[in-house]
Every structure is written in C-alpha cells, then in structure tokens.
Enzyme design. Structure first.
Site, mmCIF file in Angstrom:
data_model
loop_
_atom_site.group_PDB
_atom_site.id
_atom_site.type_symbol
_atom_site.label_atom_id
_atom_site.label_comp_id
_atom_site.label_asym_id
_atom_site.label_seq_id
_atom_site.Cartn_x
_atom_site.Cartn_y
_atom_site.Cartn_z
ATOM 1 N N LYS A 7 -7.314 -1.198 8.558
ATOM 2 C CA LYS A 7 -8.665 -1.536 9.008
ATOM 3 C C LYS A 7 -8.715 -2.017 10.444
ATOM 4 C CE LYS A 7 -7.239 -5.088 6.206
ATOM 5 N NZ LYS A 7 -6.975 -5.342 4.790
ATOM 6 N N LYS A 31 -13.586 -4.904 8.900
ATOM 7 C CA LYS A 31 -14.228 -3.980 7.957
ATOM 8 C C LYS A 31 -15.703 -3.790 8.314
ATOM 9 C CE LYS A 31 -10.933 -5.336 4.415
ATOM 10 N NZ LYS A 31 -10.663 -6.337 3.365
ATOM 11 N N GLU A 63 -11.258 5.932 3.749
ATOM 12 C CA GLU A 63 -11.899 5.252 2.611
ATOM 13 C C GLU A 63 -11.225 3.922 2.291
ATOM 14 O OE1 GLU A 63 -14.739 6.588 0.364
ATOM 15 O OE2 GLU A 63 -14.542 4.426 0.492
ATOM 16 N N VAL A 68 -11.975 -0.081 3.911
ATOM 17 C CA VAL A 68 -12.970 -1.058 3.462
ATOM 18 C C VAL A 68 -13.073 -1.048 1.944
ATOM 19 C CG1 VAL A 68 -15.364 -1.840 3.647
ATOM 20 C CG2 VAL A 68 -14.325 -0.588 5.552
ATOM 21 N N LYS A 81 10.173 -0.416 9.257
ATOM 22 C CA LYS A 81 10.731 -1.153 10.395
ATOM 23 C C LYS A 81 12.235 -1.314 10.245
ATOM 24 C CE LYS A 81 7.278 -4.295 12.270
ATOM 25 N NZ LYS A 81 6.757 -5.634 12.090
ATOM 26 N N GLY A 86 0.015 -13.898 -4.413
ATOM 27 C CA GLY A 86 0.256 -12.753 -3.542
ATOM 28 C C GLY A 86 -0.998 -12.196 -2.886
ATOM 29 N N ASP A 133 -10.516 -10.448 9.039
ATOM 30 C CA ASP A 133 -10.300 -9.264 8.204
ATOM 31 C C ASP A 133 -11.647 -8.652 7.789
ATOM 32 O OD1 ASP A 133 -8.430 -7.661 6.247
ATOM 33 O OD2 ASP A 133 -10.048 -8.436 4.999
ATOM 34 N N VAL A 173 0.829 -1.205 0.000
ATOM 35 C CA VAL A 173 0.000 0.000 0.000
ATOM 36 C C VAL A 173 0.870 1.265 0.000
ATOM 37 C CG1 VAL A 173 -1.709 1.319 1.314
ATOM 38 C CG2 VAL A 173 -1.937 -1.164 1.109
#
Lengths: 404, 404
Positions: free
Chosen positions: A104, A204, A128, A131, A45, A186, A200, A14
């Site tokens: 999330k 959401k 935004e 979710v 990290k 992936g 997960d 992301v």
C-alpha cells in the site's frame, strides 16, 4: 498445458500466503484459467532465513537473478515500503511483465506513475490487496464509479488500531495493554507506529482517493491523528452513551479540494462502522446514484490478502470472463458451517437474572443438548414470551459458542 | 459516433429510473463507452397510462413492434413476474440481443436456461439488479468465487419487511400500522405478500445460490417464514435484551444438499446484520479464504436499481476495461457531503439528563451555531470528560440533523 510463471517479491506473511494459496487452489485455478500457475522464484532479503520445500522454485536475494529467469508472466509484490519495491516494479513493467501488488505504501505514492508506465507497455496492474485485504473494495468501487460519482468515503482501514479500540472497550484494558495484546497476537508490528498513528490507513486512503477522484487529497487538507491519547475512561464514558470510538479514515470531495482525515471518531449504533470490531475493516462509500454502499470483512491476514492477490491474477488472465456458473461445489468437512444453535457469550452477560434465551431452529424443533437446568428454564421463559410464534434462531457470529 | 440502441421492457419505477439515468449520465457513458446510448423503444401494458417526452422513442404495447425496430443492441427487462418476461427475453436472445434484467422472479426460475441460450448465441446477460439493487453483490460474489468457495450466505434481501421491523421497534407500531406506513411510502405494493411472507427474498436467495453453488436449494431443504406473526410485545422484549428481529435469508451448503431458509431471526449487536435498518439490505458471505465479507446498501428504489442496470450495460460493452483512473471529478453543489457536525436524534434520547454531547471537528474547533443553552452546557461537559484530547466528530448518518 500452458503455464503462468510467477515471480514473488518477499516471503513474509503475504508472500507465504500467496504461495500456499497457489498450491492449494491449483486445480481450481487450472479450471478457471486453462493454465497451470507456477511459482518460478522468490526474492528475499536473506536467503538463510527462508526455506522453500519445492526445489524447483528459485530462492534468491538477487533481483537480477530472479528477473533473468525468463518467461515470467506476472510479478507479485509482497514486500513493504516504497523502496526497493518501486524500482523492482518499474523494471518488471519495462520487461513487459504484469504486476500485482499488496504494497500500500508503494502504491499510494507511485501508483499513478506505475499505471502510466504499464499502459505504455501494455501490461496490467492489480492492487486489490493494497486496501482491506480480502474485501474486494477496489473492484467494487471501480464498478460503482462507472455510473456513480463518489461523495465521500469513510472507512476503518487498519485492523490493528481497530483491534486495540475494541479490546480496550470490551476488556477494560489500557491502550498499552491492548497494544501489547495486539502485538502478541501478531497483528501489530514491533514498531506499531504506522498502525496506531494512522499512517497505514492514510496510505490506503490515498489509494482510494486516486481511484475515486483521480487525485490525492492536498496536504493542507489532510489531518492525521492517532489513537494513542484515548484513555479507558473516555471509552467507558462514551460507551455508556452507546458511542464507540473508531479510527476512521475519511475522504471528502468539495469544490476545488479533496480533504482527508484519519482520526478517532465517535460512532453511534446507526452507523455501519459501529459494529466493525477487532481486526475487521469496513469501507462506506457514499455515491450519487446507488446511495451508500458499505463493504466489511477481514482487513488483514495471510489468507484474506492472498485471496485478493489471486483474484487479481485471475482477473488479469481472464479479463473477458463473465460471471461463471459454478458446477456442484464440494466443501471439505471442516469448511462446512452448520446452522447450529448459537448463543452469544455477550448475550449471557446482558441477560437479567443470568437466564439464557434459547429457541428452536425454524419449525424443525431442534432440541439443544447438554443444557443445564437454567438454560432449559430460560428456553421455557422465551417460549412463553414469544407465545404462538415459532422461536427464531438467535444469531451472533462473533464470540459464539455452539450448543449441540 | 457509434450508438448503443436499447429496448426497454416496462416503464414502472425501475424502467423510468433506467431511462432517466441514461439521460442524466449520457456524457459520462459516452466517455466510458465511446458510444452514445439511445433508448429506441419502450414496451408497456397500456400505452394510455404512459407518456415519454422524447418523441423519437417508440412507446408500444406490442412486443413484435418493439423487436422489429432493428439494430437493437440490448434489451433491458424492467417488468415483474415470470411471464411474459421469459418469452420476451428468449426471443431477444434468439435475435442475438444482449439482455439485462432486474426481474428477480424470472431470473430465479429461468436464469440458468437463459444463460445457456445466451452462451449458445454468444450474447451476454447482466442481472446485477436482481439482488440488492445498487449493492454490487453479483459482481463481488463472482469475483470472490474465483478463488473462494462459499460456506454460507446470510442476507437481508427485502427492504419492505426490514422497513416494517425497524419501524415497529423504533416507533412502537403494530405490524399492520408499520405495513400501512411502508405502503404509504411506496415501499410495499398494495399486495405486499411477496415481501412480508419472504417470497421476494427467496427469489433473490435462489439467484445467489445458483451463482455460488451452481444449483438451487432443494425444496425439502427450504423453509419460508414471514414476519406477519411478530408482535410489538415480542420485539420490545427482545429489544430489551439487545436483540433485534431481522428477516434473514440464509443459504447453507452441506454435503449433498443446499438448504435455504427465509425467516425471522434474532440478531445480536456483534452480527453485521444487526444495524441494517429500514430500507437497507445487506448480504454477508462466508468464504473459505477471504473470511466473511459483508455488503450493505439500499436494496430497492428507482436510482439504486437503475445504477445496477447501467453498471451491467457498461460491463457488457466494456468487458476488456481495467479499473479506470478518474480525471478530476466535478460534483454539483447538491452532491457535496459536508463533514458538518451531526447529532443523531436517537442519541439525544439515550442521553441521561437530556444532555447533548457535542464536540469540535478534529483540531479545527468548529463552533456549532444555533445551539440552545443546554447543548452548549453539554459540549462543555463533554470537553471536561475528554480532558486533553481533541474532541472527535460524532457520527451517525441515519436520521441525523445538521447543526450549522
């Protein structure tokens, strides 16, 4: 020209997508915002595992250093898990910085607290991307909520578990084989528990419940059930009855309670979630006045998620903006979608006598080239069946081959 | 308390829906806007044909009289056709009044001109209701356009023609019979030409093209084809191949041109438009970054359209607003959707040996009552097939019957 300086937390899929989108869309963003968007620094990290071309961007593993850069306007959170994200974002808000998050789990648990803090400090929060990635569900739901109440939300909120179910049904794979395929592509993490056990999707659902009802479902009205027990035999049996397993998150309001269930559900062809396949996500919102509204699109991935983050950035900077009328849009060659003949591969399988159905595009009588004799024969057959009517286009966007 | 005074043009289905929604949602609107929303007057063609309970609302056939009421803040346009709507709205903008319109033909042709005029006068235009009624496509597309370019838009934009095609396929009706049914249900006008020949969808496509590309498709790249020639034999033949006719409006950008086609298209089950049935509308937008986003919902009707108009009103009054966190939401008894057992009627037809599949809701083992022996037998059969797994819910929202 004014500058919007951004600090980015995380440089995984992301984070990288956000960085690239800022670079690629720089000109467009400048036009929209009247300001240049500049990445000031990135927190990771382990700085030895990352490299950023642009040497003016600080790469650091020290949050203090990142936040002390000064003139940071927006912190974009692209890391996972509740901590250290929550501490970082609280700090950012306390510094008077706007925040945008794609996290999330963090937002599901601490969204309300962050929002109060942000209101207090007069900064904004965009979420935004938490979710449905590129599906603009948060803004759409917010808009619907201005006039409507929400009766129920049903959604396929996890692309990995949906990918596995589609892959099992279409390719006859076992759960383990389909999971392996998802991991190779992936989609699934090496520890896929959050996806296949529904956590997960549950995170959401919590975000959506908070938005729609101002509170989260009570724990005693929560049911979480994964897809790990579903066998290929069950899938095949129900598939023969035109029913498909979907891993659906459902949030329902009843007097005095909000219930939430994430579980496998059998869906019939009439339901908007039926044809949501592979890595697609969809959310169906049942409202009191506008009826049921469904949104569908890619629920994960580098660019869809980045798109949502950048939309939040524009929104945050440009809250007074009305819908803009575009000037003439230039698409790059590779961005152009042609209305070519498309013949779905699945269609071939379904056709009796292995014939193919062809036609011509509207009244323009496009002649498809490179067709074998069988195809031509089939086109003639279709023309015969259709009689006088212009042959319509055959559409099936997924898994299609172009004939040109 | 401050008041927002509204003048309404037209008191047909949409106009009445707007009036009723303002009345029913008064409290909610006051909370959201901090102002009372008041209908000041309504313009109709023939005052003898209409009646408004509230005597403080002016009912007039004279636009001068309506506009001279004074302190009008917003004019809501709920009439059809290009004139006299265009003249009225120009006048309203010149008076410094915001406008909201549900008039697609007018906005398709004069939207850009009205927008320039509005920018000049510093007032706003809302037109969410012109396309897809309650589906928030205008705002969603606007949001996506901030970051994405649009490659292609495909939509089912007319509920009447879609209703006819669904009805022909599902009930085996001829085109004329299905049209008659649509008229009896109030979907089609007595002169249904705009719907079945694609002009209504074309007007909506023009609005979307203007928004996405800043211009309309050129006439030489426009193709309009109705559904009147489609026979039940053709529908049945393609249905046997798992293909459905949909009346699709498509807008595509290519170098130097924008093309638009409204025509019957054969759609395979993989396409998001496949399961859009009866009066539903849907719009699939292919974007450069977020991928394909599809929105689906009721594309016509009193309340969905009113919902879009009132959302525009809130947006216009409240442009600075961020997504609001709801307080605890109270749903009326009739607004509550229960997660009951639902067994789609179509499913029954598809089941071999006329058996029915039943299950239990999650792990809660709901026992369905009032079931005949056959149903119970079928539930046992399903339990057997499913083996150890908790039986999932069977979902199929359209045409469902509740068993409780």
């Amino acid at each position: 020209m004014d500058v919007i300086r951004i600090a980015l937390l995380g440089y995984g899929t992301v984070g990288k997508g956000v960085h690239q989108t800022i670079q690629l869309q720089q000109e467009r963003l400048q036009t929209l915002l009247g300001k240049r968007v500049e990445l000031a620094g990135v927190l990771v990290k382990n700085i030895n595992k990352h490299h950023i071309e642009d040497s003016s961007v600080l790469l650091t593993d020290n949050c203090e250093e990142l936040f002390s850069l000064g003139n940071i306007h927006v912190v974009i959170d692209a890391i996972v898990g509740r901590e250290p994200g929550f501490s970082y974002l609280k700090r950012a808000i306390q510094n008077g910085t706007h925040i945008i998050t794609a996290n999330k789990e963090l937002f599901a648990h601490h969204g309300r607290e962050l929002k109060s803090l942000a209101d207090e400090k007069g900064v904004s929060i965009g979420y935004e991307a938490t979710v449905g990635a590129g599906i603009p569900i948060i803004q759409t739901l917010s808009k619907l909520l201005q006039v409507n109440k929400v009766k129920r939300i049903q959604g396929i909120l996890n692309g990995t578990s949906n990918f596995i179910l589609s892959s099992m049904r279409e390719k006859g794979l076992s759960f383990q084989e389909a999971l392996k395929e998802a991991q190779e592509k992936g989609y699934a993490e090496s520890d896929p528990g959050n996806d296949i056990e529904g956590r997960d999707a549950y995170f959401k659902a919590l975000v959506l419940s908070d938005l729609a009802y101002g509170k989260k479902p009570e724990e005693e009205h929560t049911l979480l059930k994964g897809i790990t027990d579903i066998t290929i035999e069950q899938i095949n049996y129900f598939s023969s009855l035109n029913l498909r397993f979907k891993h659906v998150a459902e949030i329902v309001k009843a007097p005095g309670k909000i219930s939430c269930a994430v579980r496998p559900v059998l869906v019939s062809p009439e339901h908007p979630l039926y044809q949501v396949e592979y890595e697609q996500n969809a959310i169906a919102v049942e409202t009191t006045i506008a009826g049921r509204i469904t949104l569908q699109g890619l629920g994960a991935g580098m660019y869809p998620t980045a798109s949502a983050v950048i939309e939040d950035l524009v929104q945050l900077e440009n809250q007074h903006s009305q819908p803009v009328w575009r000037e003439d849009v230039h698409l790059e060659a590779e961005e152009i979608e042609q209305s070519l003949w498309i013949l779905p591969i699945r269609l071939e399988k379904q056709l009796k006598d292995k014939k193919k159905i062809l036609g011509k595009l509207g009244s323009k009588c496009l002649i498809a080239k490179n067709l074998d004799e069988e195809s031509l024969e089939l086109r003639d057959h279709a023309l015969e069946v259709l009689g006088g009517i212009d042959l319509p286009q055959i559409q099936g966007l997924q898994k299609s081959v172009k004939i040109s």
